[in-house]
Scaffold this motif. Structure first.
Motif, PDB file in Angstrom:
ATOM      1  N   MET A   1      -0.514  -3.600   3.774  1.00  0.00           N
ATOM      2  CA  MET A   1      -0.372  -2.727   4.913  1.00  0.00           C
ATOM      3  C   MET A   1      -0.292  -2.993   5.946  1.00  0.00           C
ATOM      4  O   MET A   1      -0.368  -3.967   6.705  1.00  0.00           O
ATOM      5  CB  MET A   1      -2.242  -2.269   4.352  1.00  0.00           C
ATOM      6  N   ASN A   2       0.358  -1.852   6.268  1.00  0.00           N
ATOM      7  CA  ASN A   2       1.171  -1.410   8.454  1.00  0.00           C
ATOM      8  C   ASN A   2      -0.348  -0.295   8.362  1.00  0.00           C
ATOM      9  O   ASN A   2      -0.389  -0.266   7.849  1.00  0.00           O
ATOM     10  CB  ASN A   2       2.728  -1.520   7.892  1.00  0.00           C
TER      11      ASN A   2
ATOM     12  N   GLY B   1       3.138  -4.990   8.630  1.00  0.00           N
ATOM     13  CA  GLY B   1       4.317  -4.495   9.561  1.00  0.00           C
ATOM     14  C   GLY B   1       5.438  -5.074   9.775  1.00  0.00           C
ATOM     15  O   GLY B   1       4.795  -5.518  10.618  1.00  0.00           O
ATOM     16  N   PHE B   2       6.357  -5.104   9.015  1.00  0.00           N
ATOM     17  CA  PHE B   2       7.717  -5.243   9.749  1.00  0.00           C
ATOM     18  C   PHE B   2       8.929  -5.216   9.764  1.00  0.00           C
ATOM     19  O   PHE B   2       8.813  -3.990   8.804  1.00  0.00           O
ATOM     20  CB  PHE B   2       8.031  -6.424   8.778  1.00  0.00           C
TER      21      PHE B   2
ATOM     22  N   GLY C   1       0.603  -1.119  -0.429  1.00  0.00           N
ATOM     23  CA  GLY C   1      -0.261   0.088  -0.218  1.00  0.00           C
ATOM     24  C   GLY C   1       0.761   0.618  -0.332  1.00  0.00           C
ATOM     25  O   GLY C   1       0.573   2.480  -0.359  1.00  0.00           O
ATOM     26  N   ASP C   2       2.040   1.030   0.821  1.00  0.00           N
ATOM     27  CA  ASP C   2       2.805   2.293   0.081  1.00  0.00           C
ATOM     28  C   ASP C   2       3.638   2.668  -0.529  1.00  0.00           C
ATOM     29  O   ASP C   2       3.418   3.815  -1.270  1.00  0.00           O
ATOM     30  CB  ASP C   2       4.265   1.758   1.458  1.00  0.00           C
TER      31      ASP C   2
ATOM     32  N   ILE D   1       7.123  -2.831   4.956  1.00  0.00           N
ATOM     33  CA  ILE D   1       5.524  -3.508   4.496  1.00  0.00           C
ATOM     34  C   ILE D   1       6.031  -5.153   4.315  1.00  0.00           C
ATOM     35  O   ILE D   1       7.455  -4.553   2.755  1.00  0.00           O
ATOM     36  CB  ILE D   1       4.572  -2.919   3.247  1.00  0.00           C
ATOM     37  N   SER D   2       6.136  -5.587   4.535  1.00  0.00           N
ATOM     38  CA  SER D   2       6.826  -7.155   4.133  1.00  0.00           C
ATOM     39  C   SER D   2       5.052  -7.853   3.964  1.00  0.00           C
ATOM     40  O   SER D   2       4.929  -7.900   4.655  1.00  0.00           O
ATOM     41  CB  SER D   2       8.072  -7.709   4.770  1.00  0.00           C
TER      42      SER D   2
END
Length: 446
Positions: free
Chosen positions: A310-311, A326-327, A247-248, A337-338
């Motif tokens: 997404m985070n 979120g990582f 999403g980023d 984001i991963s």
């Protein structure tokens, strides 16, 4: 799990923070422990054992976010860490945004490993086996074993603790072969949860067979060919393109998937799934590094884009909830984001069957310089590769160094066949498990 003495020290650190008016303390701890072994010329060339704690602490000081990194978890240094949080809160001037951990979670992953002396004996024996296979084998460059246990803890001053544990076992073999002045190398590996499931002879045979094939090459012409991307190549390529699903990237207009959610972006044969607790996966995560629960999800289902990753930060911008992706890449970095474990659902055809249905084409079996050769914005790729010519439905001679080029979005729509045999990425990439793919057409440049 996390050693009790570490938890006691973290509790004392939180108390020290609170005493100095640092509230809403949140601790991220990553513990990595394991071993690396390599055999060279029947001797132990490397035996390293490690156990490290990497700690990141953030807190609320007068309504602003402060943070610090901890190299040594010692009580004498606690006041320095408090000062770091206070100073960073003043310098960064970022309004504190509280993250709530909803519940205690402890994902206790059972594991056991073979004794070191047994592993060393196994590696010495397989090195001897390799050197006796063929007179052209000159050296075993790598004959290695490693295992790693990764424990992640999120802990706050409200008494919430979330703990996840993952582990893997890896073995890799690289050989050098020579014929006259021509020298070639080849590498093969296997990752699993248990060394008992790793067949060193199979890894050795794969490494040697393809190394010897590289000594005799055939010439081909530049052109568009039907191409089989072998499973290991597919896994590495998909791992490199994971960011396009974030999403980023959509917020920054850095992916062509903007506005495509719920729409067809690939052949209906294709299914890409994230499974945080995949049995054979490298990663076992019940929550992400922001404390959001992870869950199984289709990224692509029957060719349709089903989820954008997404985070918390990106989810707010989209007016959505975090997808549990979120990582942190490393403990000192902000959450990005991963993915956890990603896999492409397998088809029904073996690699041999896929080859048999091609009159003339190419099979790509290895790629180099992947990150320099792909564009995650446009989707274009041009990757230095190696592989085999396919003639009359059979694998022919090695084709040497070529470039395979195309576009990932077009490629996903031009998948003709999906294999049934899965291979994962190496330990240095996002974990992706993939089958071989037959692509209708890609450009091969000599």
């Amino acid at each position: 799990m996390i050693k009790e003495e570490i938890i006691v020290l973290l509790d004392k650190l939180i108390l020290k923070m609170n005493e100095n008016k640092v509230d809403d303390v949140c601790i991220y701890l990553s513990n990595n422990n394991g071993v690396n072994i390599n055999i060279y010329e029947s001797e132990v060339d490397k035996l390293s054992i490690y156990d490290e704690n990497l700690i990141f602490v953030e807190g609320n000081y007068n309504g602003y976010l402060g943070y610090t990194y901890i190299g040594k978890l010692e009580e004498d240094l606690f006041i320095e860490y408090v000062k770091n949080i206070i100073e960073t809160s003043k310098v960064n001037n970022i309004v504190f945004d509280k993250v709530n951990f909803v519940e205690n979670i402890k994902n206790e992953n059972e594991y056991s490993f073979k004794e070191y002396h047994e592993i060393i004996d196994d590696l010495k024996n397989i090195e001897t086996y390799i050197l006796n296979l063929n007179k052209n084998i000159k050296r075993v460059m790598e004959c290695s074993y490693s295992h790693n246990v990764n424990k992640i803890m999120l802990k706050n001053n409200k008494g919430i603790e979330m703990v996840d544990c993952s582990h893997y076992v890896y073995s890799g073999i690289e050989v050098a072969v020579k014929d006259g002045v021509k020298v070639e190398n080849n590498h093969a590996f296997k990752i699993d949860k248990s060394f008992d499931n790793i067949n060193l002879k199979e890894i050795a045979d794969e490494a040697v067979s393809e190394a010897l094939d590289k000594l005799i090459i055939t010439n081909i012409e530049t052109g568009n060919y039907p191409v089989i991307l072998r499973n290991n190549v597919v896994a590495e390529m998909i791992a490199s393109y994971i960011p396009i699903f974030g999403g980023d990237r959509i917020v920054k207009d850095l992916t062509l998937l903007k506005g495509k959610l719920g729409r067809k972006i690939a052949t209906s044969k294709l299914n890409i799934i994230e499974s945080p607790m995949l049995e054979c996966g490298l990663v076992s995560r019940t929550f992400d590094d922001e404390g959001t629960k992870t869950f199984d999800k289709f990224i692509i289902e029957d060719g349709i884009l089903k989820n954008i990753l997404m985070n918390n930060e990106i989810a707010k911008l989209h007016g959505e909830s975090s997808t549990g992706n979120g990582f942190k890449k490393i403990y000192k970095e902000n959450v990005s984001i991963s993915t956890t474990n990603l896999y492409i659902k397998e088809g029904k055809s073996t690699l041999k069957e896929m080859i048999s249905r091609i009159e003339e084409g190419i099979m790509i079996t290895n790629i180099q310089g992947l990150h320099a050769g792909i564009n995650t914005v446009s989707g274009d790729f041009s990757i230095s590769s190696g592989g085999y010519l396919i003639k009359n439905g059979k694998k022919d001679k090695y084709i040497g160094h070529v470039t395979v080029a195309g576009n990932i979005y077009e490629m996903l729509n031009n998948i003709d066949e999906i294999g049934c045999e899965l291979k994962s990425t190496s330990i240095h990439s996002n974990f992706v498990l993939a089958p071989s793919l037959k692509i209708n057409k890609l450009t091969i440049t000599v």
